[in-house]
Motif scaffolding. Structure first.
Motif, PDB file in Angstrom:
ATOM      1  N   THR A   1      -4.194  -3.556  15.062  1.00  0.00           N
ATOM      2  CA  THR A   1      -3.681  -4.877  14.696  1.00  0.00           C
ATOM      3  C   THR A   1      -2.319  -4.741  14.032  1.00  0.00           C
ATOM      4  OG1 THR A   1      -5.959  -5.601  14.310  1.00  0.00           O
ATOM      5  CG2 THR A   1      -4.189  -6.989  13.437  1.00  0.00           C
TER       6      THR A   1
ATOM      7  N   ALA B   1       0.621  -5.107  11.592  1.00  0.00           N
ATOM      8  CA  ALA B   1       0.626  -5.520  10.184  1.00  0.00           C
ATOM      9  C   ALA B   1       1.677  -4.724   9.429  1.00  0.00           C
ATOM     10  CB  ALA B   1      -0.748  -5.305   9.542  1.00  0.00           C
TER      11      ALA B   1
ATOM     12  N   TYR C   1       0.697  -0.736  12.250  1.00  0.00           N
ATOM     13  CA  TYR C   1      -0.577  -1.155  12.837  1.00  0.00           C
ATOM     14  C   TYR C   1      -1.713  -0.705  11.927  1.00  0.00           C
ATOM     15  CZ  TYR C   1       2.086  -1.793  17.162  1.00  0.00           C
ATOM     16  OH  TYR C   1       3.001  -2.192  18.097  1.00  0.00           O
TER      17      TYR C   1
END
Length: 372
Positions: free
Chosen positions: A142, A144, A148
């Motif tokens: 994900t 961020a 990730y």
């Protein structure tokens, strides 16, 4: 079809065989497998010195830029010696993945270290949940904070305890796959290590909301195609390793049957055992032919024909691993399962090969699916 090799390919095969014969005898291997790490960094450095770790490294990065056929020859010779060092996952799969997916900076950073034996990389893709689709995984990445967050688990990752670098596959929010080159000491990784039945080391990897910088991702493109190619290249290489082990196991069984006497004659004179060994030879020859086919197809573009050929090879070779291994143990009798005899070690490695990269049954299903 002509399966003869070029002069350079034959030299590569003989070089590898001489190395295995000179430096990887059965007693030396026993000492390596019983050591704390389960491998030899000295042997790994020696493999680098004779150029084998640079086999799939591009020429512009100082490598040999060989292909699946050369990989097949080296893996066959390593299979003859039951070499436990992580050649398949590091020098074949991980090196190929970085060469295909890495940016110029990533290639320059990692490929010379891999070729020189200074870094061991492990291709961490397998997960516990079985699936007919090898690209269907649950580990997620994900975006961020400029990087990730990796969450999920990888299951039975061979040589992970010895790795300096992990190539971890993960699914992005959009659904496509990405591959991350993550140092093994990155915070957030929990590793459960254990020995395997074939004398190697493996581990389950658990990524607990592990943050990695953006530059750990290999390229920004969809990695599905490259991961599929790397998995098929690894499967073809594993098939080649099996043929080397099958050669040695059959030769050991024939030699034993000629020396072991029962009722005053060698047991190799008994017709029932001659039939068994003839069947072992047939399985070995079929496995070798399918290994050649797998190597040729692994270098082709992905598609149904490649999938069918590689699955067919894994099925035939898996059946040969089981049959030849079982018959060798039975003909040797109780000695065939003792650690003091190399037969048991070949048997256990062939047992593991039959399970790795998908079982015989799973590849039968893959073969059928590719035909429809």
């Amino acid at each position: 079809m002509d399966f003869s090799f070029t002069e350079e390919q034959n030299m590569l095969l003989e070089t590898t065989r001489r190395f295995v014969s000179r430096e990887y005898g059965f007693e030396a291997r026993k000492q390596i497998t019983s050591s704390e790490t389960g491998m030899s960094r000295k042997t790994w450095s020696s493999l680098a010195e004779i150029g084998l770790l640079a086999l799939l490294v591009p020429e512009e990065n100082g490598g040999l830029e060989a292909g699946p056929v050369e990989t097949m020859l080296v893996m066959s010779a390593l299979g003859e010696g039951l070499v436990v060092e992580p050649f398949l996952t590091s020098a074949v799969m991980s090196t190929s993945a970085i060469a295909r997916l890495g940016s110029t900076v990533q290639k320059e950073a990692w490929l010379p270290l891999l070729a020189g034996g200074e870094v061991i990389a492990v291709f961490a893709h397998e997960e516990k949940a079985a699936s007919s689709d090898p690209l269907r995984i649950n580990t997620t990445a994900t975006p961020a904070g400029g990087g990730y967050v990796i969450s999920g688990s990888k299951h039975v990752i061979y040589h992970a305890p010895q790795a300096d670098l992990l190539l971890v596959s993960a699914k992005l929010p959009e659904g496509q796959l990405a591959l991350f080159a993550i140092p093994a000491n990155t915070p957030g990784l929990r590793m459960q290590a254990y020995p395997t039945v074939d004398g190697r080391r493996a581990a389950d990897l658990h990524f607990q909301q592990m943050f990695v910088p953006a530059d750990t991702r290999l390229c920004s493109a969809d990695a599905n195609e490259v991961i599929a190619d790397v998995l098929d290249l690894g499967l073809a290489a594993l098939c080649a390793e099996a043929t080397g082990s099958l050669d040695k196991l059959l030769a050991a069984t024939i030699e034993y049957a000629g020396a072991r006497k029962q009722f005053g004659v060698p047991i190799g004179k008994f017709q029932a055992l001659q039939h068994r060994m003839a069947d072992m030879l047939i399985h070995r020859e079929q496995a070798r032919s399918m290994s050649y086919l797998a190597a040729i197809r692994a270098g082709e573009q992905a598609g149904a024909e490649r999938s069918r050929a590689l699955s067919a090879a894994k099925v035939v070779i898996g059946q040969a691993c089981r049959f030849v291994g079982q018959q060798a143990v039975q003909i040797h009798g109780g000695m065939g399962v003792t650690d003091e005899l190399d037969v048991s070690h070949y048997f256990k490695r062939l047992f593991a090969i039959e399970k790795l990269f998908g079982t015989t049954d799973s590849h039968l299903r893959r073969f059928s699916a590719a035909a429809s």
